[in-house]
Design an enzyme around this catalytic site. Structure first.
Site, short mmCIF file in Angstrom:
data_model
loop_
_atom_site.label_atom_id
_atom_site.label_comp_id
_atom_site.label_asym_id
_atom_site.label_seq_id
_atom_site.Cartn_x
_atom_site.Cartn_y
_atom_site.Cartn_z
N HIS A 1 24.11 -64.84 -23.01
CA HIS A 1 24.11 -65.50 -24.52
C HIS A 1 24.48 -66.97 -24.33
O HIS A 1 25.28 -67.16 -23.26
CB HIS A 1 25.55 -64.73 -25.29
CG HIS A 1 25.03 -63.47 -25.70
ND1 HIS A 1 25.73 -62.23 -25.36
CD2 HIS A 1 24.03 -62.98 -26.60
CE1 HIS A 1 25.18 -61.36 -25.89
NE2 HIS A 1 23.95 -61.63 -26.66
N HIS B 1 15.48 -61.97 -28.91
CA HIS B 1 16.84 -62.06 -28.51
C HIS B 1 17.04 -60.94 -27.26
O HIS B 1 17.37 -61.42 -26.10
CB HIS B 1 17.92 -61.90 -29.38
CG HIS B 1 19.49 -62.15 -28.94
ND1 HIS B 1 20.13 -63.18 -28.82
CD2 HIS B 1 20.24 -60.84 -28.32
CE1 HIS B 1 21.30 -62.82 -28.64
NE2 HIS B 1 21.44 -61.67 -28.24
N GLU B 2 16.71 -59.72 -27.45
CA GLU B 2 16.89 -58.42 -26.49
C GLU B 2 15.92 -58.83 -25.45
O GLU B 2 16.22 -58.53 -24.33
CB GLU B 2 16.63 -57.34 -27.32
CG GLU B 2 17.70 -56.95 -28.42
CD GLU B 2 19.14 -57.01 -27.81
OE1 GLU B 2 19.37 -56.94 -26.88
OE2 GLU B 2 20.11 -57.61 -28.61
N HIS C 1 17.44 -61.03 -23.04
CA HIS C 1 18.42 -60.74 -21.93
C HIS C 1 17.56 -59.88 -20.92
O HIS C 1 17.78 -59.75 -19.79
CB HIS C 1 19.19 -59.46 -22.73
CG HIS C 1 20.24 -59.97 -23.58
ND1 HIS C 1 21.03 -61.23 -23.01
CD2 HIS C 1 20.83 -59.75 -24.81
CE1 HIS C 1 21.82 -61.47 -23.91
NE2 HIS C 1 21.75 -60.60 -24.96
#
Length: 545
Positions: free
Chosen positions: A210, A200-201, A204
């Site tokens: 998101h 997830h990180e 980014h």
């Protein structure tokens, strides 16, 4: 009226009504789920993507790449949506709608929108150099990296001396910056963090927002604002603004970038902060990037564009992987123009503005463009150029056109084979001669001679180059714009559908194959096949994507 002024039966009724009203208000503030709709506890109490868990902050107002926002200041850092760390430059206010940018368009490409729509935030040549700090589980990081590498053109390499790189560090929370920042930037992970949270990180860092921050999210999910742990944490659920990001594919409940139903809840066992429109929950994905996540990244990191069999494709120039950006591209002109995040395409007799990231299109103007030889540009002011009928036309961003050069221009350009905008000039092959045309007066500034037949494409390797590459018949010639001489490139290509160039490399479709061609030696590399129905090709000038 006082309670003691009422008869006993009325007082009791009023008290009962007051209690019911109070209960109703409390229910509106905290929205639980019925038992059959709840998620098992092991999927609720998870390692949330939160930069500073349990740390209070100060709500501040600022400008994110030209758009007004509210964010949290925690430990001296600007935290957006829970786990995104914003840089001072992103909050500088120099966005696309700022006075500075309106006065000096294109002065700083980084102000076009953080992350997904901003080319300067993407990683050069699709490579992310990285380091792993002390105490960080290397196996977890490796698993997370491999998940992205296996589904996208992004590649991670151990850092040697690269200026821009990522460092994985152990921290009290999980967070990342949005896209490439310049210099060293951190992906912070908690002790015992899962590979899914690291994925997830990394998302980014690549440039993804998101999923629940999409512009269309309210059509798919409900935010239970009263269930959020505090007023300050509401910014974790705000949407991005126009210009900051783009939506690709339908809303994806399987996205690795989507928060869980109970994240940032005041009661993470009973009070969901997000639910589907029908009130049900989704299954949180922290196993791997979804297929839609991968397609979004491919769209972000494409800078070749091909119209094949009526559909527009974004193609990655590194490995030939592609993503379908939409259909309905009928009878297009042979070349595609580009203006920042927009493509300009003539198809089915009309001029269209097409979002090069998600394929959304909008008709520009009401002129008929059927039979146009090509479309080229845009120049620094957003003007594109086309040859249609007997004229050369200058076209603004709204589709308004003016005859190039007005009444002083040459009368008849019918018979034009190709047009190409480069370095504030328009290069036109009319009949068999190559001309340099002034984009203000419309007059010919220079003639490069004749002998140009069966033109299949014209391109420049870089925006500052003093050379053009022209595909005449089956061979490519390198034309020196200073001396006026040309040099044949070794090799030949048959049944060519179109040619473009970007980042020092030539790309062309010959037969059914998309080739990457060395401009000096003519050596070719097959990127992908199946392109036999190609009708148009173009490229983004952002060569380093």
């Amino acid at each position: 009226m006082k309670f003691n002024d009422l008869p006993p039966w009325a007082t009791g009724l009023l008290v009962s009504f007051s209690l019911l009203t109070s209960c109703k208000q409390e229910l509106e503030k905290a929205v639980p789920l019925s038992a059959e709709m709840k998620t098992p506890a092991d999927t609720i109490l998870r390692n949330v993507e939160d930069a500073y868990p349990g740390v209070s902050g100060i709500v501040k107002e600022g400008v994110l790449e030209g758009q007004p926002i509210r964010y949290m200041e925690k430990n001296g850092q600007a935290v957006w949506q829970g786990d995104i760390i914003l840089s001072p430059e992103q909050l500088s206010g120099n966005g696309p709608n700022s006075p500075e940018q309106l006065a000096q368009p294109g002065k700083n490409a980084k102000t076009e929108g953080a992350g997904m729509t901003n080319p300067d935030r993407r990683w050069i040549d699709f490579i992310i150099p990285y380091q792993i700090g002390a105490g960080v589980n290397e196996s977890v990081i490796s698993n997370a990296i491999n998940a992205w590498q296996s589904s996208t053109p992004i590649r991670f390499v151990p850092r040697t001396n690269q200026t821009d790189y990522v460092r994985f560090v152990q921290a009290s929370g999980n967070s990342s910056a949005l896209g490439r920042q310049g210099g060293m930037q951190e992906i912070r992970v908690q002790s015992g963090v899962s590979a899914g949270t690291v994925m997830h990180e990394i998302g980014h860092t690549i440039g993804l927002w998101h999923e629940h921050a999409r512009a269309d999210r309210d059509a798919h999910i409900i935010i239970n604002w009263h269930n959020i742990i505090s007023k300050e944490e509401e910014n974790n659920f705000w949407q991005y603004y126009e210009g900051d990001g783009f939506d690709f594919d339908p809303f994806d409940f399987n996205s690795i970038m989507l928060y869980g139903n109970y994240d940032f809840s005041k009661d993470p066992k009973n009070l969901p902060t997000m639910v589907k429109k029908d009130g049900s929950l989704w299954t949180l994905n922290r196993q791997s990037p979804s297929s839609s996540d991968a397609r979004t990244v491919k769209s972000m990191y494409s800078n070749l564009y091909i119209i094949w069999n009526g559909s527009l494709y974004g193609v990655n120039p590194k490995d030939g992987s592609f993503v379908n950006l939409g259909s309905g591209m009928l009878a297009p002109a042979r070349s595609i123009a580009e203006d920042k995040n927009e493509l300009r395409i003539i198809e089915n007799g009309s001029l269209w503005k097409v979002n090069r990231l998600n394929g959304q299109k909008q008709k520009l103007g009401n002129y008929y463009w059927g039979g146009s030889v090509g479309l080229t540009g845009a120049d620094p002011y957003g003007y594109c150029y086309a040859q249609h009928g007997t004229r050369l036309w200058k076209i603004d961003r709204f589709g308004n056109r003016t005859r190039l050069g007005g009444v002083n221009a040459l009368e008849n350009w019918s018979g034009t084979q190709a047009v190409f905008y480069h370095k504030n000039a328009l290069y036109v092959i009319w009949k068999d001669a190559l001309y340099k045309v002034n984009t203000t007066t419309g007059l010919v500034d220079r003639s490069y001679g004749s002998g140009w037949y069966n033109i299949n494409g014209m391109a420049a390797l870089f925006s500052s180059s003093n050379e053009l590459y022209i595909l005449s018949g089956s061979s490519i010639r390198r034309m020196n714009l200073i001396t006026g001489t040309y040099t044949p490139i070794p090799g030949s290509f048959t049944n060519v559908k179109g040619m473009t160039a970007v980042g020092g490399v030539i790309y062309l479709v010959s037969g059914s194959v998309l080739y990457k061609v060395n401009p000096l030696t003519g050596a070719r590399q097959t990127l992908s096949g199946g392109w036999d129905a190609t009708t148009s090709i173009g490229s983004s000038r952002y060569a380093d994507l």
